[in-house]
Design an enzyme around this catalytic site. Structure first.
Site, short mmCIF file in Angstrom:
data_model
loop_
_atom_site.label_atom_id
_atom_site.label_comp_id
_atom_site.label_asym_id
_atom_site.label_seq_id
_atom_site.Cartn_x
_atom_site.Cartn_y
_atom_site.Cartn_z
CG HIS A 39 12.68 45.87 8.13
ND1 HIS A 39 12.48 44.94 7.14
CD2 HIS A 39 12.96 45.16 9.25
CE1 HIS A 39 12.64 43.73 7.64
NE2 HIS A 39 12.94 43.83 8.92
CE LYS A 79 23.00 39.15 -0.61
NZ LYS A 79 23.22 38.96 -2.04
#
Length: 183
Positions: free
Chosen positions: A38, A103
């Site tokens: 990212h 999550k």
């Protein structure tokens, strides 16, 4: 509870039908990317470069799989904590990213971007990476191979079990769960 089967690339009409708390089986191609990938995505964009993946209508799985055992497609491939990608996610969502898998809770800026650009966040059970690997039909490193487990992979998945955590209507399964048991 009906379990919906959805396929990638995600379309807005499919996303509009998904609500927080629903269980889905995801099929098709998704991409793995964790923190380091990212960071590189955003560095590339800041330099005016293209991303190694056409992000529009795609789903990113926040996952760094372990090496595959002989005869296996992939090693354990459980989710990592999504909040570590929160600094980068709004930019990718604004570019057309339609789904994220991970999550844990998301920040308000990420939730706002999901509502504004119609993107969705799926949760997958942590600690079940070996079981989840059985849903992966194929795996191919497509960018940043030098990052090892954090390289960007293209995965083909079949019936990957997910829960809708944040929908495009502002609903949050984590918040709803806390309210349900709050006195």
């Amino acid at each position: 509870m009906e379990i919906k089967r959805i396929i990638t690339p995600l379309t807005e009409d499919v996303i509009e039908q998904l609500k927080a708390g629903e269980k889905v089986f995801l099929n098709g191609y998704i991409y793995t990317a964790r923190d380091a990938a990212h960071k590189r995505f955003i560095e590339s964009l800041n330099k005016g470069e293209n991303l190694p993946v056409e992000i529009k209508d795609q789903v990113i799985y926040y996952c760094g799989p372990s090496p595959a055992s002989p005869g296996k497609v992939i090693g354990a491939c459980g989710p990592t904590t999504s909040s570590r990608m929160d600094a980068y996610a709004p930019t990718l969502i604004s570019m057309g990213l339609k789904g994220m898998i991970g999550k844990g809770k998301r920040s308000q800026p990420v939730k706002d971007a999901m509502r504004r650009y119609k993107s969705i966040y799926f949760g997958v059970t942590g600690g079940a990476g070996a079981l989840l690997s059985k849903c992966v039909v194929s795996s191919e490193v497509i960018a940043y191979e030098e990052l090892g487990p954090e390289a960007v992979r293209k995965l083909e998945v079949k019936d990957l079990p997910l829960f809708v955590i944040n929908d495009i209507y502002g609903n949050d399964l984590y918040d709803a769960g806390m309210q349900k048991y709050k006195k």
